[in-house]
Design an enzyme around this catalytic site. Sequence first.
Site, PDB file in Angstrom:
ATOM      1  N   HIS A   1      -7.331  -6.612   0.292  1.00 38.24           N
ATOM      2  CA  HIS A   1      -6.212  -5.672   0.188  1.00 38.24           C
ATOM      3  C   HIS A   1      -5.030  -6.025   1.074  1.00 38.24           C
ATOM      4  O   HIS A   1      -3.884  -5.747   0.733  1.00 38.24           O
ATOM      5  CB  HIS A   1      -6.725  -4.278   0.557  1.00 38.24           C
ATOM      6  CG  HIS A   1      -5.688  -3.212   0.589  1.00 38.24           C
ATOM      7  ND1 HIS A   1      -4.931  -2.861  -0.513  1.00 38.24           N
ATOM      8  CD2 HIS A   1      -5.261  -2.402   1.611  1.00 38.24           C
ATOM      9  CE1 HIS A   1      -4.098  -1.886  -0.192  1.00 38.24           C
ATOM     10  NE2 HIS A   1      -4.274  -1.592   1.086  1.00 38.24           N
TER      11      HIS A   1
ATOM     12  N   ASP B   1       0.841  -1.192   0.000  1.00 36.60           N
ATOM     13  CA  ASP B   1       0.000   0.000   0.000  1.00 36.60           C
ATOM     14  C   ASP B   1       0.882   1.250   0.000  1.00 36.60           C
ATOM     15  O   ASP B   1       1.734   1.404  -0.874  1.00 36.60           O
ATOM     16  CB  ASP B   1      -0.952  -0.066   1.214  1.00 36.60           C
ATOM     17  CG  ASP B   1      -1.978   1.046   1.240  1.00 36.60           C
ATOM     18  OD1 ASP B   1      -2.970   0.946   0.499  1.00 36.60           O
ATOM     19  OD2 ASP B   1      -1.795   2.004   2.004  1.00 36.60           O
TER      20      ASP B   1
END
Length: 292
Positions: A274, A105
């Site tokens: 994610h 991320d």
Amino acid sequence: MFEGFTSHTVPVGNGVEIAAVAGGSGPPLLLLHGYPETRACWRKIAPRLAERFTVVAADLRGYGASSKPPGGGDHAAYSKRAMAADQVTLMRALGFERFCLVGHDRGGRVAHRLALDHPDAVERLTVLDICPTATMYAATNQAFATAYYHWFFLIQPPDFPERMIANNTNYYLRHTIASWCRTEGAFDEAILRHYVEAFFDPAAIHAACEDYRAGATIDFVHDTESDAEGHKLTMPVLALWGGRGVVGKSFDVLGTWREKSASSVTGHSIDCGHFLPEEAPDDTLRSLLTFL
């Protein structure tokens, strides 16, 4: 969470200190977390990586136990260039001039800039669940803006998003993590409490907003300059993404990274959302060990 690791707090310049833990033996490996988390995101795989590597898991500037300076009018304090330089200084202070690098991320965006600005420092690069920032902004449509609403919320001028998040930080953090996770049980109450408590500091909320503001401003300038000058990633790259997340459904992940690289790019999806290191630690670990 990191039994057997040692804690370090390293001055990296301009009054900023970076907090990290280090453990294991073997070739050095730096792990960089994403939003809205801390180095704790590696808790499930760092001890196993430490069986073969000297693992350093750091809190990015503005997150966790690291310093949280003001962003400044141009957000330069949270440019990925500044955040990458922090990590190079950290690794050198720990005795490592060259290392493997894994970023998830926001940590993946810092890792991308680190590999561009300091190619001699990075032996191998892994990015988790991202495509290049400019690529993602350029492809914005209704579906992307809906899924990535936070990109557009957090970049609003101070202190609008800061005040909104501070109004109910506990709800905001838990909702954000739950909405991006696709694996039941990946986050227990203890780790959720840790992430919430790390974010309760108003300086941490501001820093996270500045991280995203930089991504939409000064980082874009730096990325445009790198592209214009023909700078490419020179080390082997591994790209992994959540098969049940947004990135792989919205972008040609390998294709976008191959455009940025002069070296080999490999990768694949992993069956999760994610948060790869927390939702699918075994599969993520296997992929990392094979590549690294």
